[in-house]
Design an enzyme around this catalytic site. Structure first.
Site, PDB file in Angstrom:
ATOM      1  N   ASN A   4       0.850  -1.184   0.000  1.00 45.64           N
ATOM      2  CA  ASN A   4       0.000   0.000   0.000  1.00 45.64           C
ATOM      3  C   ASN A   4       0.888   1.237   0.000  1.00 45.64           C
ATOM      4  OD1 ASN A   4      -2.916  -1.035   0.442  1.00 45.64           O
ATOM      5  ND2 ASN A   4      -1.675  -2.206   1.913  1.00 45.64           N
ATOM      6  N   GLU A   5       1.108   1.786  -1.184  1.00 46.18           N
ATOM      7  CA  GLU A   5       2.018   2.906  -1.362  1.00 46.18           C
ATOM      8  C   GLU A   5       1.385   4.211  -0.878  1.00 46.18           C
ATOM      9  OE1 GLU A   5       4.885   2.045  -2.038  1.00 46.18           O
ATOM     10  OE2 GLU A   5       5.182   0.954  -3.885  1.00 46.18           O
ATOM     11  N   PRO A   6       2.192   5.270  -0.692  1.00 45.36           N
ATOM     12  CA  PRO A   6       1.628   6.568  -0.330  1.00 45.36           C
ATOM     13  C   PRO A   6       0.471   6.960  -1.249  1.00 45.36           C
ATOM     14  CG  PRO A   6       4.005   6.661  -0.165  1.00 45.36           C
ATOM     15  CD  PRO A   6       3.671   5.308  -0.753  1.00 45.36           C
ATOM     16  N   SER A  48      -2.532   5.561  -0.734  1.00 41.75           N
ATOM     17  CA  SER A  48      -3.526   4.494  -0.599  1.00 41.75           C
ATOM     18  C   SER A  48      -4.629   4.906   0.371  1.00 41.75           C
ATOM     19  CB  SER A  48      -2.861   3.203  -0.100  1.00 41.75           C
ATOM     20  OG  SER A  48      -1.959   2.692  -1.060  1.00 41.75           O
ATOM     21  N   THR A  77      10.002   1.934  -4.442  1.00 41.56           N
ATOM     22  CA  THR A  77       9.829   0.560  -3.964  1.00 41.56           C
ATOM     23  C   THR A  77      10.520  -0.417  -4.889  1.00 41.56           C
ATOM     24  OG1 THR A  77       7.720   1.094  -2.902  1.00 41.56           O
ATOM     25  CG2 THR A  77       8.121  -1.222  -3.434  1.00 41.56           C
TER      26      THR A  77
END
Length: 634
Positions: A157-159, A161, A176
């Site tokens: 869950n990347e920034p 999300s 990532t």
């Protein structure tokens, strides 16, 4: 310290080492599994992958094999998986989990759930919804394990999300993919997509433990102490009723209770604490230390220090002298002069010095200026290359050097039949090489030879002779793959043998844990264990041996920690650069770059320049560059 007295909005448990933290979490999980067994209930675990939980899974396997912990009542759900990726790929999380846990315990294979990187893309949404439903039918996750990315992601869950997100296919951020390229040999092989549980799914777990080791201090502090924001997904964990961060001391460095403990509680003002507080205030205010005033101290939370130690002038002088006394052009100690506050002893002189270099270029990259100083100042300098570094050589370099070998034999009139045969076989293998396929033994050997020749040439450039250059080839490294084995007995015995042979008065080691594929960490653990055993065995020479730690290519010591700073002139910087250039196989491209795309010589120069500039900003002499060391007391 009570949590209420701190800045932390999530419970944080700090352990001396990652192993200690992993054992604690494993014991918690084992207790839950056994409690559920006593009630004839299933235990549902949410599991993570990556380097962080490896020690956790190793301890769970040990508990199973040695203490009869059964996993027959355990159901597992993994957080994520790359997409697309074959199950049997060595880089799949399916392979990871079976390698590190499932193949070694008695879990029912039907109870293992991992997102499938082979799902048809047009049916991904359906499969993700089914994954969510399966979790719900199992009664929800009882105990969720998390790691954390440098950008704050949990799962993938990347920034950005949403807190309402569920299991889905998503795009990985470049940072990532760069960070994870350590597992794929190069960035182009890292999938751009992944399947991941969503934040909503994770936050439904009854209990959450997030583990973080090493160079995660900045993002840990933001997650625990910062505001809740989708730009730091882990910050949403502040809203969970039963979440704990389990971290090591390095990952705790940026928490207020460590970075600025005077803001969160009453403290004992040791010299080290005074140095940290005053240096950080000086840098924050962009004022030289000797220019700080009583007003500066009061306005920056250091009024108690003024009360205890007197006015700013006296404290400023104390810190200024501590910094000044860390700077020396004599890393082996200045002969025939007794300097009370000098970082190193004047005697014995010359010293026997042993530099441990995890990879065949860490010596010149990380402490090349000091390496040359020690040699030029007449010390008996030895360098020990702990691993072959063979995985960090491209296939193109192999064929180039095999072609040279065959051509050289033709040139001098010797039989080149065997060399040409090996060249042809290597070219054929490389041409048909499958994704993630391990190199043949001969190709690995040639790659190791290339790096060994570069290392030897660099050591001789510094001025060493053959008998001062040692290639250890520690067994833990020689897997042929990016993933290495843990430290083993043979690694320690080889190191003890070399230490006893040389009997150094100075040892230098790579003391950083930020190496993206973990080699530095294992190499340091090997040295520590070897010294521990030598001390236990009563080796007399060890009483006169000091251990200095340098940082690798990824980090530098915090200026408040530095105990010995070796200044470098512009000419010395250039000479170090030329020494790094000898490592041609590492030039122009960095096989394992982590999140930093600069070449090694650029990283080294910019880091050394930055250290010198920090000293100058604090009011010390401006040098072109500085290499920094911290002494380890064992």
């Amino acid at each position: 310290m009570n949590l209420a007295d701190s800045f932390e909005k999530i419970s944080v448990k700090i352990f001396a080492t990652p192993s200690d933290g992993a054992i604690e979490v494993a014991n918690q999980m084992a207790a839950l599994i056994k409690d559920k067994q006593s009630k004839n209930e299933q235990c549902v675990l949410g599991l993570a992958t990556g380097s962080t939980p490896i020690k956790l899974y190793a301890e769970l396997v040990r508990l199973h094999k040695e203490e009869n912990l059964s996993f027959k009542n355990v159901i597992t759900f993994n957080l994520d998986e790359y997409y697309p990726i074959e199950k049997d790929s060595i880089n799949s999380y399916w392979s990871f989990m079976h390698q590190h846990l499932f193949n070694h315990v008695d879990i029912d294979p039907a109870n293992i759930h991992i997102p499938n990187g082979e799902w048809p893309k047009e049916e991904i949404r359906k499969y993700c919804e089914k994954y969510e439903t399966t979790i719900e039918k199992a009664g929800g996750i009882d105990f969720q394990i998390l790691g954390i990315g440098n950008n704050g992601h949990i799962g993938f869950n990347e920034p950005g999300s949403s807190i309402l997100s569920k299991t889905r296919l998503l795009v990985l951020e470049s940072s990532t993919r760069i960070a994870n390229s350590r597992d794929f040999a190069n960035l182009s092989k890292v999938p751009k997509l992944a399947i991941s549980m969503g934040l909503n799914t994770i936050l439904k777990a009854k209990k959450i433990v997030l583990m973080a080791w090493g160079n995660k201090a900045s993002i840990v502090a933001k997650s625990v102490e910062g505001k809740i924001t989708d730009q730091v997904p882990a910050s949403f964990l502040q809203q969970h009723d039963d979440c704990t961060f389990v971290i090591d001391e390095m990952a705790a460095n940026d928490l207020t209770r460590f970075k600025s403990p005077w803001l969160s509680s009453s403290i004992e003002w040791t010299d080290a604490m005074i140095k940290r507080a005053v240096v950080n205030m000086s840098l924050k205010l962009q004022k030289p230390i000797l220019s700080l005033s009583d007003v500066d101290y009061n306005e920056n939370g250091l009024g108690d220090l003024l009360v205890e130690k007197g006015d700013a002038y006296e404290i400023n002088l104390q810190v200024y002298y501590m910094l000044r006394d860390s700077i020396t052009g004599w890393p082996g100690g200045k002969p025939n002069v007794i300097i009370e506050k000098h970082p190193e002893r004047s005697t014995p002189y010359p010293k026997t010095c042993l530099i441990f270099s995890p990879h065949p270029d860490d010596d010149i990259i990380s402490m090349g200026g000091t390496f040359m100083r020690l040699q030029d100042q007449g010390h008996n300098v030895h360098v020990a290359y702990q691993t072959s570094g063979n995985i960090a050589v491209t296939d193109e370099f192999v064929t180039r050097f095999l072609d040279f070998a065959a051509g050289f034999e033709d040139l001098i009139g010797t039989d080149a039949t065997e060399s040409k045969k090996i060249l042809a076989e290597a070219q054929s293998f490389i041409a048909d090489k499958k994704k993630n396929e391990l190199d043949t033994p001969i190709i690995r050997s040639v790659k190791g030879l290339i790096r060994r020749c570069e290392a030897k040439a660099t050591a001789k450039y510094v001025g060493l002779k053959d008998e001062q250059i040692h290639f250890m080839n520690l067994p833990f490294y020689e897997t042929g793959a990016i993933q290495k084995k843990p430290m083993g007995e043979d690694d320690v015995l080889l190191t003890i043998e070399l230490l006893r042979k040389i009997k150094p008065q100075q040892v230098y080691c790579a003391g950083d844990l930020a190496d993206p594929h973990g080699t530095h960490k294992v190499c340091l653990e090997v040295v520590f264990e070897s010294l521990r055993r030598l001390k236990e065995a009563g080796d007399e020479w060890l009483k006169d041996c000091w251990l200095w730690l340098y940082k690798g290519a990824w980090q530098e010591w915090d200026i408040t920690e530095i105990e010995m700073a070796i200044p470098m002139s512009p000419d010395q910087v250039r000479k170090k650069r030329y020494g790094i250039f000898i490592h041609q196989s590492q030039k122009d491209s960095v096989p394992f770059q982590g999140s930093d795309s600069r070449e090694f010589w650029q990283r080294a120069e910019e880091r050394n320049t930055n250290t010198a500039q920090l000293y100058a900003h604090l009011g010390l002499t401006q040098y072109a560059a500085m290499e920094a060391f911290v002494r380890w007391h064992y």
